[in-house]
Design a protein around this motif. Structure first.
Motif, PDB file in Angstrom:
ATOM      1  N   GLU A 163      34.936  39.925  58.684  1.00  0.00           N
ATOM      2  CA  GLU A 163      35.743  40.039  59.897  1.00  0.00           C
ATOM      3  C   GLU A 163      34.844  41.023  60.693  1.00  0.00           C
ATOM      4  OE1 GLU A 163      39.740  41.673  61.785  1.00  0.00           O
ATOM      5  OE2 GLU A 163      39.602  41.233  59.608  1.00  0.00           O
ATOM      6  N   GLY A 164      34.216  40.755  61.850  1.00  0.00           N
ATOM      7  CA  GLY A 164      33.655  41.672  62.695  1.00  0.00           C
ATOM      8  C   GLY A 164      32.240  42.025  62.222  1.00  0.00           C
ATOM      9  N   VAL A 165      31.719  41.484  61.464  1.00  0.00           N
ATOM     10  CA  VAL A 165      30.212  41.833  61.022  1.00  0.00           C
ATOM     11  C   VAL A 165      29.523  40.494  60.583  1.00  0.00           C
ATOM     12  CG1 VAL A 165      30.866  43.856  59.799  1.00  0.00           C
ATOM     13  CG2 VAL A 165      30.867  41.687  58.654  1.00  0.00           C
ATOM     14  N   ALA A 166      28.172  40.540  61.138  1.00  0.00           N
ATOM     15  CA  ALA A 166      27.261  39.171  61.189  1.00  0.00           C
ATOM     16  C   ALA A 166      25.894  39.576  61.130  1.00  0.00           C
ATOM     17  CB  ALA A 166      27.678  38.279  62.355  1.00  0.00           C
ATOM     18  N   ARG A 167      24.998  38.697  61.002  1.00  0.00           N
ATOM     19  CA  ARG A 167      23.628  39.050  61.101  1.00  0.00           C
ATOM     20  C   ARG A 167      23.115  39.269  62.470  1.00  0.00           C
ATOM     21  NH1 ARG A 167      20.905  38.673  56.532  1.00  0.00           N
ATOM     22  NH2 ARG A 167      18.799  38.207  57.814  1.00  0.00           N
ATOM     23  N   MET A 168      24.112  38.691  63.383  1.00  0.00           N
ATOM     24  CA  MET A 168      23.323  38.872  65.048  1.00  0.00           C
ATOM     25  C   MET A 168      24.626  39.067  65.793  1.00  0.00           C
ATOM     26  SD  MET A 168      21.614  36.044  67.575  1.00  0.00           S
ATOM     27  CE  MET A 168      20.098  36.143  66.790  1.00  0.00           C
ATOM     28  N   GLY A 169      24.630  40.003  66.621  1.00  0.00           N
ATOM     29  CA  GLY A 169      25.842  40.142  67.524  1.00  0.00           C
ATOM     30  C   GLY A 169      25.292  40.066  69.158  1.00  0.00           C
ATOM     31  N   VAL A 170      26.275  39.597  69.957  1.00  0.00           N
ATOM     32  CA  VAL A 170      25.733  39.369  71.396  1.00  0.00           C
ATOM     33  C   VAL A 170      27.139  40.042  72.195  1.00  0.00           C
ATOM     34  CG1 VAL A 170      25.172  38.121  73.397  1.00  0.00           C
ATOM     35  CG2 VAL A 170      24.131  37.568  71.056  1.00  0.00           C
ATOM     36  N   LEU A 171      26.825  40.853  73.166  1.00  0.00           N
ATOM     37  CA  LEU A 171      27.927  41.268  73.915  1.00  0.00           C
ATOM     38  C   LEU A 171      27.520  40.895  75.504  1.00  0.00           C
ATOM     39  CD1 LEU A 171      28.541  45.155  73.299  1.00  0.00           C
ATOM     40  CD2 LEU A 171      29.928  42.999  72.593  1.00  0.00           C
ATOM     41  N   VAL A 172      28.446  40.463  76.208  1.00  0.00           N
ATOM     42  CA  VAL A 172      28.355  39.623  77.524  1.00  0.00           C
ATOM     43  C   VAL A 172      29.396  40.418  78.477  1.00  0.00           C
ATOM     44  CG1 VAL A 172      28.329  38.110  79.365  1.00  0.00           C
ATOM     45  CG2 VAL A 172      27.129  37.675  77.124  1.00  0.00           C
ATOM     46  N   ALA A 173      29.045  41.109  79.600  1.00  0.00           N
ATOM     47  CA  ALA A 173      30.246  41.735  80.591  1.00  0.00           C
ATOM     48  C   ALA A 173      29.972  40.970  81.789  1.00  0.00           C
ATOM     49  CB  ALA A 173      29.475  43.063  80.899  1.00  0.00           C
ATOM     50  N   MET A 174      31.340  40.348  82.052  1.00  0.00           N
ATOM     51  CA  MET A 174      31.565  39.571  83.043  1.00  0.00           C
ATOM     52  C   MET A 174      32.510  40.325  83.964  1.00  0.00           C
ATOM     53  SD  MET A 174      30.221  36.413  83.002  1.00  0.00           S
ATOM     54  CE  MET A 174      31.362  35.259  84.078  1.00  0.00           C
TER      55      MET A 174
END
Length: 311
Positions: A163-174
């Protein structure tokens, strides 16, 4: 007995890699003698960090978190030496805790290291103690924070390990005043697209001028090698640069879930559907170990396409 000054604690901390409070206790127990304090820390297993510090830490986790109001999101990259440690519950919990801390700060990695966790422990001290417990070099390598005044920040975690952890993360601001749930959904789809395509910039204006100049020179030399004079080659290059920008600029890229539509067109369509202006303001992409020796990434474009039946 020597006075236990802040400078003395700092000196021992730098030499041992142990936490600040552990260093202060060691100096107190040993009358301010740094060498004796080093031995004391070693016997307690707290000086292991110093021996690990020069070992490459390219594995670990990217942790992401969205604030309760949906308008702010953070990413942190917490590294270790092996992917085995990334599966450790203590390591994963620490990464999640550091993401929580990031939400409460300005998102700068140094500010996070100096801040306290929910347990009242300074983050850098928590890392040092975790190094002593697990026995691998670790570092909070980088962090990012995106916010909007209205609209939504979306998070996508690729290759999640928990939960909440991975090998890659992306944030996008709309940013927009329309349906927030719709903006969140579109933002997450764009985040999946970013994971697949790794754009260099949001818009052509945001491209690094040095990168553009280098690409222009490469294309010019390529055209000249085909026998064209430089002045002719330079004219040919303009078209090639525009095509290259379509490949590396997020707003110009064909949407991986619908290649007949660019990201720019997707955002415009979203504005029409929500009945209010909408804009893609920013994105952040953290791939674990970028810039550090690591295994190659997978084919994210193919994976995203398979998720949506577009393969």
């Amino acid at each position: 007995m020597a006075e236990i000054t802040a400078a003395l604690v700092k000196d021992l901390r730098e030499k041992s890699g142990a936490g600040m409070m552990d260093c202060k206790k060691a100096l107190t127990e040993n009358g301010g003698d740094v060498e004796a304090s080093m031995d004391w820390l070693r016997t307690k297993g707290l000086a292991k960090a110093a021996k690990k510090a020069d070992r490459a830490a390219a594995e670990g986790l990217v942790a992401g978190k969205i604030a309760a109001d949906g308008k702010t999101g953070v990413l942190v990259e917490f590294n270790a030496e092996t992917d085995f440690v990334a599966k450790n519950d203590g390591f994963q919990n620490a990464a999640r805790e550091f993401a929580d801390v990031a939400l409460a700060t300005d998102g700068d990695v140094e500010a996070i290291r100096a801040a306290k966790t929910s347990k009242g422990e300074v983050v850098q001290d928590a890392i040092t103690n975790l190094i002593a417990t697990i026995g691998e070099n670790m570092q909070l390598r980088r962090s990012a924070k995106l916010s909007v005044s209205q609209g939504a920040v979306s998070l996508y975690l690729h290759n999640a390990l928990g939960e909440g952890v991975a090998r890659m993360g992306v944030l996008v601001a709309m940013e927009g005043g329309g349906d927030v749930a719709k903006l969140q959904d579109v933002g997450r789809k764009i985040a999946m697209h970013v994971a697949a395509t790794a754009p260099l910039a949001l818009s052509t204006d945001e491209l690094d001028p040095e990168v553009v100049a280098k690409e222009r020179e490469i294309q010019t030399q390529t055209a000249m090698e085909s026998g064209k004079p430089r002045e002719i080659a330079e004219k040919m290059v303009e078209g090639r640069i525009r095509k290259w920008q379509e490949e590396v600029v997020l707003l110009k890229q064909p949407f991986v879930m619908n290649p007949d539509q660019t990201i720019e067109q997707l955002v415009a369509e979203t504005a029409k559907e929500t009945g209010a202006p909408a804009a893609l303001k920013a994105f952040v992409r953290f791939a674990l170990g970028e810039g550090v020796e690591k295994a190659p990434e997978g084919d994210f474009a193919a994976e995203v396409a398979s998720m949506t039946g577009k393969a």
